[in-house]
Design an enzyme around this catalytic site. Sequence first.
Site, short mmCIF file in Angstrom:
data_model
loop_
_atom_site.label_atom_id
_atom_site.label_comp_id
_atom_site.label_asym_id
_atom_site.label_seq_id
_atom_site.Cartn_x
_atom_site.Cartn_y
_atom_site.Cartn_z
N ARG A 175 37.51 -65.73 -27.10
CA ARG A 175 38.20 -66.89 -27.68
C ARG A 175 37.24 -68.01 -28.07
O ARG A 175 37.59 -69.18 -28.05
CB ARG A 175 39.28 -67.41 -26.73
CG ARG A 175 40.36 -66.37 -26.40
CD ARG A 175 41.09 -65.87 -27.62
NE ARG A 175 42.03 -64.82 -27.28
CZ ARG A 175 41.78 -63.50 -27.36
NH1 ARG A 175 40.60 -63.08 -27.81
NH2 ARG A 175 42.68 -62.61 -27.03
N SER A 225 49.97 -66.26 -26.30
CA SER A 225 49.48 -66.35 -24.92
C SER A 225 48.93 -67.76 -24.71
O SER A 225 48.00 -68.17 -25.40
CB SER A 225 48.39 -65.32 -24.67
OG SER A 225 48.90 -64.01 -24.80
N GLU A 295 44.49 -71.57 -23.67
CA GLU A 295 43.92 -70.96 -24.86
C GLU A 295 44.28 -71.77 -26.10
O GLU A 295 43.55 -71.77 -27.09
CB GLU A 295 44.44 -69.53 -25.01
CG GLU A 295 43.92 -68.78 -26.22
CD GLU A 295 44.37 -67.34 -26.24
OE1 GLU A 295 44.78 -66.87 -27.31
OE2 GLU A 295 44.30 -66.69 -25.18
#
Length: 308
Positions: A175, A225, A295
């Site tokens: 990420r 998510s 995230e």
Amino acid sequence: MQTQLISRLHERADIKVIEHAPMCDYTSLQIGGPADLLVLPQTAEGLDFSLKTLRHAGLPVFVVGAGSNLLVSDAGVRGAVVRLGAPFSRVTREENVLTAEAGVTLARLAATALEAGLSGLEFASGIPGTLGGAVYMNAGAYGGEMKQIVLETDFLESDGTPGTLRGEAHAFSYRKSAFIKTGRVILRSRLMLTPADPADIRRTMQELNARRREKQPLSFPSAGSFFKRPEGHFAGALIEEAGLKGLTVGGAQISEKHAGFLINLGGATSEDVCRLMKQVQKRVHEHSGVSLEPEVQFLGDFSQASVL
């Protein structure tokens, strides 16, 4: 100055400007207060003019795509949000390489690869969002990630200077990429794919999307998510083990279908989301000793929520 600035932008037919734009209309979570300016360039020239004009005026500039991994403050965004949408979604092919602009959706990009008989984007077919955001965050799912297929990326430096990253210069990790918090604007990427039987590609895409529909709360607004995967763990499993499925603050809830998803039940605010996030982080750490990191990207003033 802002009146003159808006007039300059309005003078061009290839730039649309919305004042006090409600950002809840431009994020998948459907949350967020007004941006001072929402700028929608329709051409590459319009984008270049917008960025240079806004920055010359001293306004903070934030470039977004589909807003699918974004939480915007209830207070909105001071400055200008520049959105790269459909006008920046061209895709071309040269043998096994697709060159795709930053505004193309991953779903359309994966469909284009399928039509061309090119494998490598199956994992992305059900991910909401655009190529630009996917490269920025090194998006991934079901064992695939952008790192595996991105050859080169063209971008603009914060001062408007064009540049290109190649190969390992992307600095992809989980990420993360070399674009994080640099002010660079991703324009397009070249993706190396692999020839394959379209029937096999389609079958894989259908299987992955069926798994998404079965396990993910797709009927509610979300940002996908919400937490990063901690090393050696899965965020959703840790949250479920802590007994937090269904935990609700205001209009925000930890999905009862998949604990890794934070959903908007209707009317949720960014404050609701932040309060819920903090409760989850606290209780998961108490239960397992693992610290969860969001995230999603935060845009706007969150000083009261202490999340940045």
